[in-house]
Design a protein around this motif. Structure first.
Motif, PDB file in Angstrom:
ATOM      1  N   GLY A 140       0.794  -1.229   0.000  1.00  0.00           N
ATOM      2  CA  GLY A 140       0.000   0.000   0.000  1.00  0.00           C
ATOM      3  C   GLY A 140       0.821   1.271   0.000  1.00  0.00           C
ATOM      4  O   GLY A 140       2.043   1.253   0.047  1.00  0.00           O
ATOM      5  N   ASN A 141       0.129   2.393  -0.052  1.00  0.00           N
ATOM      6  CA  ASN A 141       0.740   3.718   0.030  1.00  0.00           C
ATOM      7  C   ASN A 141       1.961   3.864  -0.883  1.00  0.00           C
ATOM      8  O   ASN A 141       3.015   4.334  -0.462  1.00  0.00           O
ATOM      9  CB  ASN A 141       1.145   4.037   1.473  1.00  0.00           C
ATOM     10  N   SER A 142       1.817   3.487  -2.148  1.00  0.00           N
ATOM     11  CA  SER A 142       2.965   3.576  -3.054  1.00  0.00           C
ATOM     12  C   SER A 142       3.447   5.023  -3.167  1.00  0.00           C
ATOM     13  O   SER A 142       2.664   5.957  -3.273  1.00  0.00           O
ATOM     14  CB  SER A 142       2.628   2.998  -4.425  1.00  0.00           C
ATOM     15  N   ILE A 143       4.757   5.181  -3.123  1.00  0.00           N
ATOM     16  CA  ILE A 143       5.376   6.500  -3.110  1.00  0.00           C
ATOM     17  C   ILE A 143       5.622   6.971  -4.544  1.00  0.00           C
ATOM     18  O   ILE A 143       6.209   6.263  -5.348  1.00  0.00           O
ATOM     19  CB  ILE A 143       6.675   6.474  -2.280  1.00  0.00           C
ATOM     20  N   GLY A 144       5.138   8.185  -4.855  1.00  0.00           N
ATOM     21  CA  GLY A 144       5.289   8.767  -6.186  1.00  0.00           C
ATOM     22  C   GLY A 144       6.548   9.615  -6.309  1.00  0.00           C
ATOM     23  O   GLY A 144       7.220   9.608  -7.331  1.00  0.00           O
ATOM     24  N   SER A 166       0.369   7.465  -2.614  1.00  0.00           N
ATOM     25  CA  SER A 166      -1.062   7.137  -2.716  1.00  0.00           C
ATOM     26  C   SER A 166      -1.561   6.782  -1.323  1.00  0.00           C
ATOM     27  O   SER A 166      -1.152   5.765  -0.773  1.00  0.00           O
ATOM     28  CB  SER A 166      -1.278   5.946  -3.644  1.00  0.00           C
ATOM     29  N   PRO A 167      -2.442   7.599  -0.743  1.00  0.00           N
ATOM     30  CA  PRO A 167      -2.873   7.388   0.647  1.00  0.00           C
ATOM     31  C   PRO A 167      -3.979   6.331   0.760  1.00  0.00           C
ATOM     32  O   PRO A 167      -5.117   6.637   1.082  1.00  0.00           O
ATOM     33  CB  PRO A 167      -3.378   8.766   1.058  1.00  0.00           C
ATOM     34  N   ASP A 168      -3.619   5.072   0.514  1.00  0.00           N
ATOM     35  CA  ASP A 168      -4.649   4.039   0.492  1.00  0.00           C
ATOM     36  C   ASP A 168      -4.592   3.056   1.661  1.00  0.00           C
ATOM     37  O   ASP A 168      -5.263   2.040   1.646  1.00  0.00           O
ATOM     38  CB  ASP A 168      -4.593   3.274  -0.837  1.00  0.00           C
TER      39      ASP A 168
END
Length: 175
Positions: free
Chosen positions: A30-34, A53-55
């Motif tokens: 989760g929360n993949s960093i862009g 991505s705040p998932d």
């Protein structure tokens, strides 16, 4: 710069924090960093926006890592227990960071669960770097504490009557 046992303990206390540690028994999720992206250079001494991505989770902690991708080590808490909004403006990237093209990364940890994610390897651009860094790595702190502990043990066995003397000495010499 001369380091005392008190300085080492102060540095260790600074490394200790209240954030949830990463649950490395599980894979990153989760929360993949862009940003930062692979090979991107973070400008030292300036503002930089970290995005993801705040998932997963309500609150997160961001750590700056250093080292090869197979053995990165946290060197700095960027932000602790912040809302999981998908971005964080790092107001002032430390100007003491050593310039490097790919030796850095960011770890995002979800508070409460320890779920975590890594950024791709990135670097730091620091034209003002002079080569004199005042930051300590975790391995140098362990080495310093070990050496100081050995020295303190020798002092105790050669005349100090209690560990209270060492504690008092540490307390009085703390910055």
């Amino acid at each position: 710069m001369q380091l005392t046992l008190a300085t080492c303990f102060t540095a260790l206390a600074a490394l200790a924090s209240a954030y949830t540690p990463a649950n490395t028994a599980l894979p990153p999720s989760g929360n993949s960093i862009g940003h930062p992206e692979l090979g991107e250079l973070i400008p030292a001494g300036q503002t930089y926006t970290i995005t993801w991505s705040p998932d997963n989770g309500d609150r997160v902690t961001l750590l700056l890592l250093r080292g090869p991708s197979t053995n990165v080590v946290p060197i700095l808490t960027i932000a602790e227990n912040i809302p999981n909004t998908g971005s964080y403006i790092w107001a002032s990237v430390p100007s003491t960071l050593e310039p490097d093209v790919t030796g850095y990364g960011i770890q995002l940890i979800v508070e409460g669960t320890g779920a975590y994610q890594y950024s791709p390897q990135c670097g730091v651009k620091n034209d003002a770097y002079t080569g004199a860094s005042t930051s300590l790595t975790s391995s140098s702190i362990v080495t310093l504490v070990s050496a100081s502990t050995t020295s303190a043990s020798s002092s105790l066995s050669s005349g100090s009557s209690s560990s209270g003397a060492v504690t008092a000495s540490l307390t009085s010499s703390a910055p």
